[in-house]
Scaffold this active site. Structure first.
Site, PDB file in Angstrom:
ATOM      1  N   SER A 114       0.807  -1.213   0.000  1.00 38.11           N
ATOM      2  CA  SER A 114       0.000   0.000   0.000  1.00 38.11           C
ATOM      3  C   SER A 114       0.842   1.264   0.000  1.00 38.11           C
ATOM      4  O   SER A 114       1.919   1.306   0.604  1.00 38.11           O
ATOM      5  CB  SER A 114      -0.903   0.031   1.241  1.00 38.11           C
ATOM      6  OG  SER A 114      -1.737  -1.089   1.290  1.00 38.11           O
TER       7      SER A 114
ATOM      8  N   HIS B  32      -7.142   0.142   6.321  1.00 36.13           N
ATOM      9  CA  HIS B  32      -6.717  -1.245   6.545  1.00 36.13           C
ATOM     10  C   HIS B  32      -6.676  -1.599   8.030  1.00 36.13           C
ATOM     11  O   HIS B  32      -7.102  -2.698   8.419  1.00 36.13           O
ATOM     12  CB  HIS B  32      -5.346  -1.486   5.901  1.00 36.13           C
ATOM     13  CG  HIS B  32      -5.390  -1.530   4.413  1.00 36.13           C
ATOM     14  ND1 HIS B  32      -6.085  -2.486   3.710  1.00 36.13           N
ATOM     15  CD2 HIS B  32      -4.824  -0.712   3.471  1.00 36.13           C
ATOM     16  CE1 HIS B  32      -5.946  -2.276   2.412  1.00 36.13           C
ATOM     17  NE2 HIS B  32      -5.197  -1.207   2.244  1.00 36.13           N
TER      18      HIS B  32
END
Length: 446
Positions: A317, A384
């Site tokens: 990410s 997340h």
């Protein structure tokens, strides 16, 4: 098959309408005839005042067919509304179609004297702005949902300079949370055989790692890659959110190997690791309506059914807020003063080791300690970690694209989805504000 051939074939397949579609369009046509007879003119003018008047008329309208036709006219009028007129339209939605204070006070007083259900229901009706009913009726039109989603996207751009419009935004968001809940969503795997219109949208909507044409897209849909998207029945072949996945043997520390088109796609018969490397929300007007958490969990279930040997589920990410924070932060507590200037310079492809190490330490501090309210400041970390993932590893020099260097000094992060601990981590995050991180990341901040 060439893209043009695919489009021709799909056009032929889509030419046969369902019974429902034929019935719907026949009602719409009848409604248009009724409106035309009532007006004795071809169509209403297309000014902002005419649009607002049409909205007022739709609120009072009772006929089903003519109401559907009027809602269709409103969607077309809004789609053709000049950008310069949008603010005026939203202001009219706020004032002309807003809650009437005196009405609320009246029913509250009645409830104060008699707290029965009827008076309580009257309060509920009084505090719901008439524009909510308007939005519901616009939603009946063939392109009603898409128009309302686009409308909120336009509205969000105006909120910062016009905060009074937040009431209009809140009403649209409230409706969208209901209309786009998980029960209405359809999970589809995107492949090279998907409709051309869908593939084109995947290219257009990709927001994390740009897709450079059809060959790049085909590479991302090869046998060692997957792409899944959520769709809604009101937005045909228009994805709401999609995730791109790489199947690998190891947890990756850089994005370029995952995006290479000349890789050997047949080298891994039984990959052990699933890498979520890009999640793109497709419609700005659906901001704040959460899909990604459901998407990841549903995709994990799909992949486990297909490949039960998979062991590790991890992201690669970006850290999109890191350099924005870095450039304004006082770093004296975290690094030597002699490094502060170098750390704040634009990141290059080559970096001195002490500057590289300082970036990793600062990024770990940013992810673990810097907050927006009670949540992590970084939006990707917030997403997340809120899903129950663990902050697993931080990699320098992982994304050397101009965007990667500008936003995060080239840093990328692995968030680990340990399926046995997702729910525990999720509860700890929301109940205690706890961020679960690996020992390696914790050591970076001492």
């Amino acid at each position: 098959m060439a893209v043009e051939q695919k489009q021709d074939l799909e056009s032929q397949e889509g030419s046969t309408m369902s019974v429902f579609e034929r019935t719907f369009h026949s009602v719409l046509d009848a409604g248009r005839e009724i409106l035309a007879r009532r007006r004795a003119v071809a169509a209403p003018e297309t000014s902002i005042d005419a649009l607002v008047d049409s909205c007022a008329a739709l609120l009072e309208h009772r006929g089903e067919a003519s109401g559907l036709a009027l809602a269709s006219e409103i969607t077309a009028a809004y789609q053709n509304l000049p950008e310069s007129d949008r603010l005026t339209f939203f202001q009219q939605l706020l004032t002309r179609f807003g809650v009437k204070r005196d009405d609320v006070l009246d029913v509250v007083e009645q409830y104060r004297g008699d707290d029965d259900f009827e008076h309580l229901a009257a309060i509920a009706r009084a505090v719901e702005a008439p524009r909510v009913k308007l939005f519901r009726r616009i939603n009946m039109a063939p392109e009603g949902t898409a128009t309302l989603v686009a409308m909120r996207g336009h509205l969000l751009k105006l909120l910062r300079s016009n905060p009074e419009l937040r009431a209009v935004d809140a009403d649209l968001k409230h409706l969208f949370v209901s209309w786009f809940n998980k029960g209405f969503l359809e999970l589809r795997q995107i492949s090279w055989d998907s409709p051309a219109a869908v593939l084109e949208k995947i290219i257009d909507y990709e927001a994390v790692h740009e897709i450079n044409g059809w060959s790049d897209l085909r590479s991302r849909l090869s046998s060692d890659r997957r792409c899944f998207a959520f769709f809604h029945p009101a937005l045909v072949d228009d994805p709401l959110v999609f995730v791109e996945i790489a199947l690998t043997e190891d947890v990756p520390g850089a994005i370029q190997p995952l995006l290479r088109q000349d890789r050997d796609t047949n080298s891994q018969d039984r990959p052990s690791t699933v890498v979520f490397y890009s999640i793109s929300n497709c419609h700005p007007g659906l901001a704040g309506v959460s899909f990604g958490n459901f998407l990841i969990k549903n995709v994990v279930e799909e992949l486990q059914r297909e490949m039960p040997w998979l062991k590790t589920f991890v992201t690669l990410s970006p850290v999109p807020g890191y350099r924005k924070w870095l450039l304004k932060a006082d770093l004296s507590e975290w690094i030597d003063a002699s490094l502060e200037g170098a750390v704040k310079e634009p990141a290059g492809a080559v970096m001195r080791s002490e500057v590289y190490d300082a970036h990793l330490k600062l990024c770990a501090h940013y992810l673990l300690n810097e907050k927006s309210g009670d949540a992590p400041r970084d939006p990707v970390a917030r997403f997340h970690l809120g899903n129950g993932a663990r902050l697993h590893r931080i990699h320098g020099g992982a994304d050397l694209s101009p965007k990667g260097r500008e936003q995060s000094a080239g840093i990328m992060v692995n968030y680990l989805y340990d399926l046995s601990k997702i729910e525990v981590n999720h509860e700890a995050f929301f109940d205690q504000g706890k961020i679960v991180a690996s020992r390696g990341v914790q050591k970076m901040v001492g």
